[in-house]
Scaffold this motif. Structure first.
Motif, short mmCIF file in Angstrom:
data_model
loop_
_atom_site.label_atom_id
_atom_site.label_comp_id
_atom_site.label_asym_id
_atom_site.label_seq_id
_atom_site.Cartn_x
_atom_site.Cartn_y
_atom_site.Cartn_z
N GLN A 130 0.92 -1.26 0.10
CA GLN A 130 0.01 0.16 -0.15
C GLN A 130 0.82 1.18 0.09
N ALA A 131 1.98 1.17 0.82
CA ALA A 131 2.91 2.43 0.99
C ALA A 131 3.49 2.70 -0.52
N VAL A 132 3.73 1.54 -1.30
CA VAL A 132 4.34 1.67 -2.56
C VAL A 132 3.48 2.29 -3.62
N LEU A 133 2.26 1.98 -3.39
CA LEU A 133 1.26 2.54 -4.57
C LEU A 133 0.75 4.04 -4.08
N THR A 134 0.80 4.06 -2.68
CA THR A 134 0.62 5.74 -2.55
C THR A 134 1.52 6.29 -2.67
N SER A 135 2.86 6.30 -2.58
CA SER A 135 3.98 6.83 -2.99
C SER A 135 3.90 7.42 -4.43
N GLU A 136 3.97 6.25 -5.18
CA GLU A 136 3.71 6.50 -6.67
C GLU A 136 2.56 7.39 -6.99
N HIS A 137 1.32 7.22 -6.28
CA HIS A 137 0.11 7.95 -6.98
C HIS A 137 0.53 9.50 -6.57
N TYR A 138 0.84 9.84 -5.28
CA TYR A 138 0.78 11.14 -4.74
C TYR A 138 2.31 11.70 -4.95
N GLN A 139 3.03 10.77 -5.39
CA GLN A 139 4.49 11.32 -5.48
C GLN A 139 5.35 12.08 -4.30
N VAL A 140 4.95 11.14 -3.34
CA VAL A 140 5.48 11.46 -1.84
C VAL A 140 6.26 10.47 -1.30
N ALA A 141 7.08 10.72 -0.19
CA ALA A 141 7.85 9.71 0.49
C ALA A 141 6.98 9.12 1.52
N ILE A 142 7.06 7.80 1.63
CA ILE A 142 6.40 7.17 2.62
C ILE A 142 7.23 6.19 3.50
N SER A 143 7.29 6.30 4.95
CA SER A 143 8.10 5.58 5.79
C SER A 143 7.12 4.21 6.11
N VAL A 144 8.15 3.20 6.39
CA VAL A 144 7.36 2.07 6.96
C VAL A 144 8.18 1.72 7.95
N ASN A 145 7.35 1.05 9.16
CA ASN A 145 8.06 0.52 10.33
C ASN A 145 8.51 -0.87 10.21
N LEU A 146 9.90 -1.17 10.45
CA LEU A 146 10.27 -2.64 10.17
C LEU A 146 10.79 -2.98 11.48
N SER A 147 10.46 -4.31 12.04
CA SER A 147 11.06 -4.68 13.21
C SER A 147 12.07 -5.50 13.09
N ILE A 148 12.90 -6.10 14.08
CA ILE A 148 13.79 -6.90 13.84
C ILE A 148 13.66 -8.25 13.20
N GLU A 149 12.30 -8.70 13.72
CA GLU A 149 11.77 -9.96 12.96
C GLU A 149 11.70 -9.76 11.59
N ASP A 150 11.41 -8.47 11.03
CA ASP A 150 11.07 -8.50 9.64
C ASP A 150 12.60 -8.55 8.89
N ILE A 151 13.59 -7.90 9.25
CA ILE A 151 14.83 -7.93 8.76
C ILE A 151 15.38 -9.31 8.78
N LEU A 152 15.18 -10.13 9.81
CA LEU A 152 15.65 -11.44 10.16
C LEU A 152 14.64 -12.49 9.05
N ASN A 153 13.75 -11.99 8.62
CA ASN A 153 12.83 -13.03 7.83
C ASN A 153 13.25 -12.72 6.33
#
Length: 529
Positions: free
Chosen positions: A361-384
């Motif tokens: 969703q963040a990717v589509l929103t960023s492309e549509h509105y041409q804005v930067a979007i930040s997404v939270n990632l936990s350590i579990e995400d980075i280790l996956n």
């Protein structure tokens, strides 16, 4: 004749099995039983050896004087003493019985011992378990006993915000002294309200009334405690420290501590000022009776995980510079906060699917509105590995998307090389990296230097107290200096008032986020307008 024969057998039995000794009137050992020899680890004993030699030095004068005074009065002495052997100390109960000649002169002292070393050791362990070594407060052991004794229906758990920052910034001894000063002041204040305080662990304390206090009165006392503490300065190592706390209160007949911990978790996330978060047993059971796994499954199938977007504004521009994506679960007409379901999802394979949904969703929103979007990632995400591969794919396929990945819990992973490798590859593919909830401390600073993020988000508790707490202001100013030297822009979270906003602008903080800047919304267009 028969009585003398029996008496001799009794004496032989006693002397062969008991811990006993016979002393001269001068206090020298005439005879010692074999069990006492073994206890004291003695192989040879001179007739002129004074019994006091085996008494612990700290108690020697006191014990010998007490035994002498008792014998002078014609009495036996009964007490506890410590015997020192070649290898260890032994605590014993002792009775010293004086024996007299027919003319009344003391002829001998008989000493009988009972080894109570194990009981003393267990008692010391119990005391250590019952009372905290740093603050002297009773611990969880007494808390659970007192809960049963009082029959209390309400309990509170208190957390000192950013305590770790104090300990890391000023040192461990400063942290311990701060806990002691807080404990002394809090105990005195709460005692007048008939409330007892216990240390659970680290900077967590439990509070319970010493009688069956009604919940509303207990909550009023807690509010009064918070308000008085807000204007209190604790003197620690020549520094005046203003503390900010979070309190959660549990009300119910069962598992009150669990209820209070749940309430504290909410209090720590919302920074509600002097409000006490309360969780009632009936609500807790209703909430936790929900089977979240089917809800999460169906929400993934029906695409009901939705992103809310909160603006992050540059202090040099009027419009938002970028937005943070915050996940919600749409359930009928309600959008549920992540605190309700995300921890449950982390124990399942669905967690990585939720992360992917947020990123998509963040990717589509960023492309549509041409804005930067930040997404939270936990350590579990980075280790996956699947999640990381998905992120690489998205960045490679969506070149126009502007994604910033906020990494939380950087201190909780021992294998920081994986975080570094992830950051390096994200940057190569056109993404950016932010460190979220940054405090202070050696491990944080060393990782900040090695990672060199594109943004640094300051821990919200530091920002929230910057106007009232000199220590928070000092920490913030120190971080500003370091980040300027490293050329890392700072994002200040929890900007909730005009005064805080003005102060941060004066300090030349680059980016601001909080309700004063803008509330989260499911539509970026609404935030933009």
């Amino acid at each position: 004749m028969r009585d003398k024969f029996l008496l001799k057998q009794y004496i032989n039995t006693l002397e062969s099995t008991a811990l006993c000794a016979r002393l001269s009137p001068e206090g020298n050992i005439r005879w010692m039983s074999e069990p006492l020899h073994k206890l004291l680890d003695i192989h040879y004993l001179k007739q002129t050896t004074a019994f006091s030699k085996f008494l612990h030095a700290d108690h020697r004068k006191k014990v010998t004087a007490a035994i002498k005074q008792a014998s002078d009065n014609g009495d036996a002495w009964n007490g506890t003493l410590c015997l020192d052997s070649n290898s260890r100390s032994n605590w014993c109960r002792c009775i010293a019985i004086p024996l007299y000649e027919t003319d009344g002169y003391l002829t001998e002292q008989v000493l009988l011992f009972q080894d109570i070393s194990r009981e003393m050791y267990l008692d010391e362990l119990l005391q250590e378990a019952r009372f905290d070594q740093v603050t002297g407060l009773p611990t969880r052991v007494d808390l659970l006993n007192d809960l049963k004794r009082v029959g209390a229906q309400c309990i509170a758990v208190l957390d000192i915000r950013k305590f770790r920052s104090y300990a890391d910034f000023h040192g461990l001894e400063f942290g311990d002294q701060l806990l002691r000063e807080f404990s002394v002041w809090a105990s005195a204040f709460l005692r007048s309200k008939h409330i007892n305080i216990y240390r659970l662990y680290s900077d967590k304390f439990a509070l319970i009334p010493d009688f069956r206090m009604i919940p509303n009165l207990f909550e009023d006392h807690l509010l009064s405690f918070c308000q008085v503490l807000s204007s209190k300065k604790l003197k620690v190592a020549n520094s005046d420290v203003a503390l900010d706390i979070a309190i959660g209160m549990g009300v119910g007949r069962n598992k009150q501590l669990q209820l209070a911990e749940s309430a504290l978790s909410k209090a720590k996330t919302i920074y509600s000022g002097y409000k006490i978060e309360v969780v009632y047993e009936r609500d807790f059971l209703k909430e936790n009776n929900v089977n979240w796994i089917p809800k999460i499954q169906s929400a993934l199938v029906d695409h009901r995980f939705v992103n809310y977007y909160q603006p992050i504004k540059s202090t040099k521009k009027d419009k938002p510079s970028y937005y943070e994506a915050l996940v919600r679960l749409r359930d009928n007409n309600k959008d549920l906060a992540p605190g309700l379901f995300l921890d449950k999802a982390k124990t399942t394979r669905y967690y990585c699917e939720i992360t992917r949904s947020v990123i998509e969703q963040a990717v589509l929103t960023s492309e549509h509105y041409q804005v930067a979007i930040s997404v939270n990632l936990s350590i579990e995400d980075i280790l996956n590995e699947e999640t990381v591969s998905f992120i690489h794919y998205v960045l490679a396929e969506h070149k126009k998307a502007q994604l910033i990945f906020e990494i939380t819990e950087t201190e909780s992973t021992e294998d920081f090389t994986k975080v570094q490798a992830f950051a390096k590859e994200v940057r190569r593919l056109g993404g950016q990296i932010a460190i979220d909830d940054f405090g202070v401390g050696y491990s944080n600073f060393s990782r900040l230097i090695s990672l060199r993020p594109d943004y640094l988000k300051i821990d919200g508790s530091i920002v929230q107290n910057v106007l009232n707490d000199p220590t928070s202001a000092s920490i913030l100013n120190g971080l500003i200096s370091i980040c300027k030297e490293l050329h890392i822009p700072i994002v200040a979270e929890f900007v909730e008032s005009e005064d805080v906003n003005g102060y941060l602008c004066d300090q030349q903080i680059e980016y601001l986020q909080g309700y004063y800047i803008g509330k989260p919304s499911p539509e970026v267009s609404r935030v933009l307008n």
